[in-house]
Design a protein around this motif. Structure first.
Motif: not given
Length: 207
Positions: A38, A42-43, A46, A68, A125, A155, A157
């Motif tokens: 993983s 984030p999907v 960023v 990602p 993070e 962070s 998007p």
């Protein structure tokens, strides 16, 4: 006295039980394929902002987008005086922390002439979380450590792609051609010119 004894036949030994035919061993099940690791990013990705940015998006502030599975190990981004992406943290209320406990998160850029410590997004993070902070939703320009000359992690998007242009409306099929105009009427016939009057008789001769 001799007694004649009749000999009895010996019983035959029992036949061994029949064995089932040898069946081929069933193949062992394949191990499950390992799931892809993983990503901390984030999907949707960023933004990487300029360390001196006063806004949160737009060409004047954003340098690029971390995706990602593509930029999980990225620690540099071109576009400013120094390429190393600076790690920074923020409080839940949005207060900037380029230094924690009096020490710059990725060391002081001016002291190291830009050669600050390399952080990935996941490491940044993790550092922020370990210190009770979180990833920033801004650049934190002017908050110390000379990170204004570096890209910085956020962070925020990535901006969504512009919507596709609306489809061109289809033109209606052409209708039947208009009927040809009626033929022009022939010009009216002119009456024939009048006949000239008959010549007058000559006057009588005098006696």
């Amino acid at each position: 006295n001799y007694v004649h004894r009749q000999s009895l036949p010996c019983p035959s030994p029992p036949s061994p039980p029949s064995l089932p035919p040898n069946s081929p061993p069933s193949p062992s099940p394949l191990p499950p394929s390992p799931s892809p690791p993983s990503s901390a990013i984030p999907v949707g990705g960023v933004l990487v902002l300029k360390g001196s940015a006063r806004g949160t998006s737009g060409a004047a502030n954003a340098l690029g987008c971390l995706q990602p599975g593509v930029h999980d190990q990225t620690t540099t981004w071109a576009g400013l005086q120094h390429d190393t992406i600076a790690a920074q943290c923020c409080s839940a209320g949005g207060a900037c922390h380029r230094s924690v406990d009096g020490k710059c998160v990725a060391d002081h850029s001016k002291t190291l002439n830009g050669a600050i410590q390399h952080f990935t997004y996941a490491q940044t993070e993790e550092f922020c979380t370990a210190n009770g902070l979180e990833m920033c939703k801004q650049s934190c320009a002017g908050k110390g450590c000379y990170y204004n000359f570096h890209p910085v992690f956020t962070s925020l998007p990535c901006e969504s792609a512009p919507p596709p242009p609306p489809p061109t409306p289809s033109l209606p099929p052409p209708g039947p051609p208009p009927p040809p105009p009626p033929p022009s009427p022939p010009p009216p016939l002119l009456p024939p010119p009048p006949s000239p009057p008959p010549p007058s008789p000559p006057p009588p001769s005098p006696p």
